[in-house]
Design an enzyme around this catalytic site. Structure first.
Site, PDB file in Angstrom:
ATOM      1  N   TYR A  70       0.809  -1.023   0.056  1.00 44.80           N
ATOM      2  CA  TYR A  70       0.045   0.004  -0.039  1.00 44.80           C
ATOM      3  C   TYR A  70       0.770   1.408   0.084  1.00 44.80           C
ATOM      4  O   TYR A  70       0.440   2.317  -0.560  1.00 44.80           O
ATOM      5  CB  TYR A  70      -0.953  -0.025   1.107  1.00 44.80           C
ATOM      6  CG  TYR A  70      -2.092  -0.849   0.923  1.00 44.80           C
ATOM      7  CD1 TYR A  70      -2.345  -2.215   1.353  1.00 44.80           C
ATOM      8  CD2 TYR A  70      -3.233  -0.106   0.055  1.00 44.80           C
ATOM      9  CE1 TYR A  70      -3.334  -2.714   0.782  1.00 44.80           C
ATOM     10  CE2 TYR A  70      -4.363  -0.841  -0.319  1.00 44.80           C
ATOM     11  CZ  TYR A  70      -4.698  -2.470   0.212  1.00 44.80           C
ATOM     12  OH  TYR A  70      -5.594  -3.088  -0.150  1.00 44.80           O
ATOM     13  N   ARG A  73       2.146   1.877  -3.362  1.00 47.30           N
ATOM     14  CA  ARG A  73       0.837   2.591  -4.339  1.00 47.30           C
ATOM     15  C   ARG A  73       0.758   3.929  -3.778  1.00 47.30           C
ATOM     16  O   ARG A  73       0.503   4.861  -4.500  1.00 47.30           O
ATOM     17  CB  ARG A  73      -0.266   1.804  -4.066  1.00 47.30           C
ATOM     18  CG  ARG A  73      -0.398   0.348  -4.781  1.00 47.30           C
ATOM     19  CD  ARG A  73      -1.831  -0.165  -4.431  1.00 47.30           C
ATOM     20  NE  ARG A  73      -2.779   0.329  -4.690  1.00 47.30           N
ATOM     21  CZ  ARG A  73      -4.111  -0.082  -4.474  1.00 47.30           C
ATOM     22  NH1 ARG A  73      -4.238  -0.991  -3.412  1.00 47.30           N
ATOM     23  NH2 ARG A  73      -5.236   0.419  -4.588  1.00 47.30           N
ATOM     24  N   GLN A 108     -14.735   4.990  -6.046  1.00 46.28           N
ATOM     25  CA  GLN A 108     -14.066   3.784  -5.442  1.00 46.28           C
ATOM     26  C   GLN A 108     -12.664   3.933  -5.519  1.00 46.28           C
ATOM     27  O   GLN A 108     -12.149   3.240  -4.818  1.00 46.28           O
ATOM     28  CB  GLN A 108     -14.625   2.724  -6.455  1.00 46.28           C
ATOM     29  CG  GLN A 108     -16.015   2.173  -6.628  1.00 46.28           C
ATOM     30  CD  GLN A 108     -16.060   1.062  -7.623  1.00 46.28           C
ATOM     31  OE1 GLN A 108     -16.249  -0.012  -7.495  1.00 46.28           O
ATOM     32  NE2 GLN A 108     -16.254   1.748  -8.937  1.00 46.28           N
ATOM     33  N   ASN A 109     -12.173   5.154  -5.924  1.00 52.08           N
ATOM     34  CA  ASN A 109     -10.887   5.169  -5.842  1.00 52.08           C
ATOM     35  C   ASN A 109     -10.244   5.721  -4.770  1.00 52.08           C
ATOM     36  O   ASN A 109     -10.874   6.337  -3.858  1.00 52.08           O
ATOM     37  CB  ASN A 109     -10.529   6.059  -7.032  1.00 52.08           C
ATOM     38  CG  ASN A 109     -10.751   5.403  -8.350  1.00 52.08           C
ATOM     39  OD1 ASN A 109     -11.000   4.411  -8.579  1.00 52.08           O
ATOM     40  ND2 ASN A 109     -10.914   6.368  -9.560  1.00 52.08           N
ATOM     41  N   HIS A 126     -14.391   3.700  -0.788  1.00 51.68           N
ATOM     42  CA  HIS A 126     -13.368   2.705  -0.464  1.00 51.68           C
ATOM     43  C   HIS A 126     -12.331   3.352   0.216  1.00 51.68           C
ATOM     44  O   HIS A 126     -10.975   2.624   0.450  1.00 51.68           O
ATOM     45  CB  HIS A 126     -12.821   1.974  -1.706  1.00 51.68           C
ATOM     46  CG  HIS A 126     -14.095   1.203  -2.213  1.00 51.68           C
ATOM     47  ND1 HIS A 126     -13.837   0.660  -3.631  1.00 51.68           N
ATOM     48  CD2 HIS A 126     -15.016   0.862  -1.777  1.00 51.68           C
ATOM     49  CE1 HIS A 126     -14.877   0.151  -3.719  1.00 51.68           C
ATOM     50  NE2 HIS A 126     -15.882  -0.116  -2.774  1.00 51.68           N
ATOM     51  N   CYS A 137      -5.224   1.436  17.968  1.00 53.01           N
ATOM     52  CA  CYS A 137      -5.973   2.416  19.028  1.00 53.01           C
ATOM     53  C   CYS A 137      -6.700   3.423  17.906  1.00 53.01           C
ATOM     54  O   CYS A 137      -7.230   4.138  18.403  1.00 53.01           O
ATOM     55  CB  CYS A 137      -5.113   3.185  19.729  1.00 53.01           C
ATOM     56  SG  CYS A 137      -3.753   4.084  19.012  1.00 53.01           S
ATOM     57  N   THR A 196     -15.288   1.989 -14.280  1.00 59.48           N
ATOM     58  CA  THR A 196     -15.445   1.100 -13.283  1.00 59.48           C
ATOM     59  C   THR A 196     -15.836  -0.305 -14.052  1.00 59.48           C
ATOM     60  O   THR A 196     -16.780  -0.262 -15.060  1.00 59.48           O
ATOM     61  CB  THR A 196     -16.160   1.295 -12.191  1.00 59.48           C
ATOM     62  OG1 THR A 196     -16.199   0.311 -11.223  1.00 59.48           O
ATOM     63  CG2 THR A 196     -17.631   1.624 -12.719  1.00 59.48           C
ATOM     64  N   ASN A 221     -16.773   4.063 -20.550  1.00 63.57           N
ATOM     65  CA  ASN A 221     -15.687   3.027 -20.254  1.00 63.57           C
ATOM     66  C   ASN A 221     -14.911   2.267 -21.349  1.00 63.57           C
ATOM     67  O   ASN A 221     -15.467   2.353 -22.412  1.00 63.57           O
ATOM     68  CB  ASN A 221     -16.550   1.893 -19.429  1.00 63.57           C
ATOM     69  CG  ASN A 221     -15.556   1.023 -18.474  1.00 63.57           C
ATOM     70  OD1 ASN A 221     -14.967   1.533 -17.403  1.00 63.57           O
ATOM     71  ND2 ASN A 221     -15.159  -0.152 -18.884  1.00 63.57           N
TER      72      ASN A 221
END
Ligand code: BV8
Ligand code: ZN
Length: 257
Positions: A70, A73, A108-109, A126, A137, A196, A221
């Protein structure tokens, strides 16, 4: 797609709609150089299976591997810039709101490019690569433009591993964001579904909800999706080309009020 080949009825609706909603996926960021999820299965993320890594179980099994994936990215996103498709969506927001209409961009990005392009009315279904919080915590972590290594980054307060603030497969979507998205698609006159594959739920289900509520839906698309056959309009091509053409055909070269 040339502006003159855009459906007149779509242009008229976009010019007059009281409420416009947009649902975007990773395809809208592809022209900024960010791999789509499907590419991620074949692209330079080929070493990792995203569906494997984007889960709480993967994080529990190997927090170092997941947080490194992650963070790579996140850092890659910081090197990318919003493209003409992102900019066109910001213009649509300005035009619709400028005439007193309602607008919401549901993404959604997790890359943050819509915000960097100037979009304001956004919900991130997301989460975001740019919000990290402690898995123990929930303290949020301040990020810089350099790697979070050594992985996994540790919480200063409690020492637990810090995780990316994205929604993993098997996790609930942020309640407020999803509720705002549902409410908007139920009252929208037009829903633009951009970049998408329509495979990830419950986000994709917003298209069904829009259609059931009588909203006209337009898919932009590169390739067909499970929703292609039920769309009012399907514009096959790159978001970075089609969206600016749609803005030009609807509002000419005038900038938003
Ligand atoms: C949940 C963050 C419930 C992490 C992501 C109902 C039916 C079926 C399955 C389910 C269901 N309900 C729940 C599920 C399971 C699961 C799911 O949907 N699985 C799929 C794989 C079948 N959903 C979940 O787990 C969700 N959680 O429902 O919880 C629950 C209930 C009880 C208790 C607990 C929980 C959570 C889903 C969120 C997962 N997180 N992202 C990360 O990014 O790493 S989703 C992830 O996939 C990304 O957000 C990404 O956006 C998304 C992939 O979708 P797309 O954006 O569409 O990307 P994709 O690559 O697929 O497609 C790109 C498209 O663009 C292509 O069509 C391509 O042709 C096009 N394109 C490419 N270039 C361009 C272009 N188009 C235009 N221009 C271009 N230039
Ligand atoms: Zn902590």
């Amino acid at each position: 797609m040339q502006a003159d080949s855009l459906p007149e009825a779509l242009v008229e609706l976009l010019a007059a709609a009281r409420a416009v909603a947009v649902l975007t996926g990773s395809g809208v960021s592809a022209e900024s150089g960010i791999p789509t999820f499907r590419d991620a299965l074949t692209g330079h993320w080929a070493r990792f299976d995203p569906y494997e890594l984007a889960t709480p179980q993967a994080f529990g099994r190997d927090p170092a591997r997941v947080t490194e994936w992650y963070d790579q990215r996140r850092l890659a996103c910081l090197q990318c810039r919003p493209n003409a498709g992102h900019a066109a969506l910001t213009e649509i927001e300005g035009h619709v709101e400028g005439r007193g209409g309602r607008f919401l961009l549901v993404t959604q990005n997790v890359d943050g490019l819509h915000q960097r392009a100037g979009s304001r009315r956004i919900v991130e279904l997301h989460g975001s690569l740019h919000d990290w919080r402690c898995s123990g915590c929930a303290a949020s972590m301040t990020l810089a433009d350099e790697p979070l290594s050594p992985y996994p980054p540790r919480c200063r307060a409690c020492g637990q591993p810090v995780r990316p603030g994205v929604v993993w497969f098997g996790e609930m979507l942020p309640r407020d964001a999803f509720a705002a998205a549902e409410s908007m698609v139920q009252q929208a006159d037009l829903l633009l579904v951009v970049g998408t594959s329509g495979l990830v739920h419950p986000a994709a289900g917003l298209v069904d909800l829009a259609m059931d509520s009588g909203c006209a839906c337009c898919q932009i698309n590169l390739e067909p999706t499970p929703y292609t056959s039920c769309m009012r309009w399907c514009l096959q091509g790159a978001a970075g080309t089609i969206l600016p053409s749609l803005v030009r055909k609807t509002w000419g070269d005038s900038s938003p009020a």
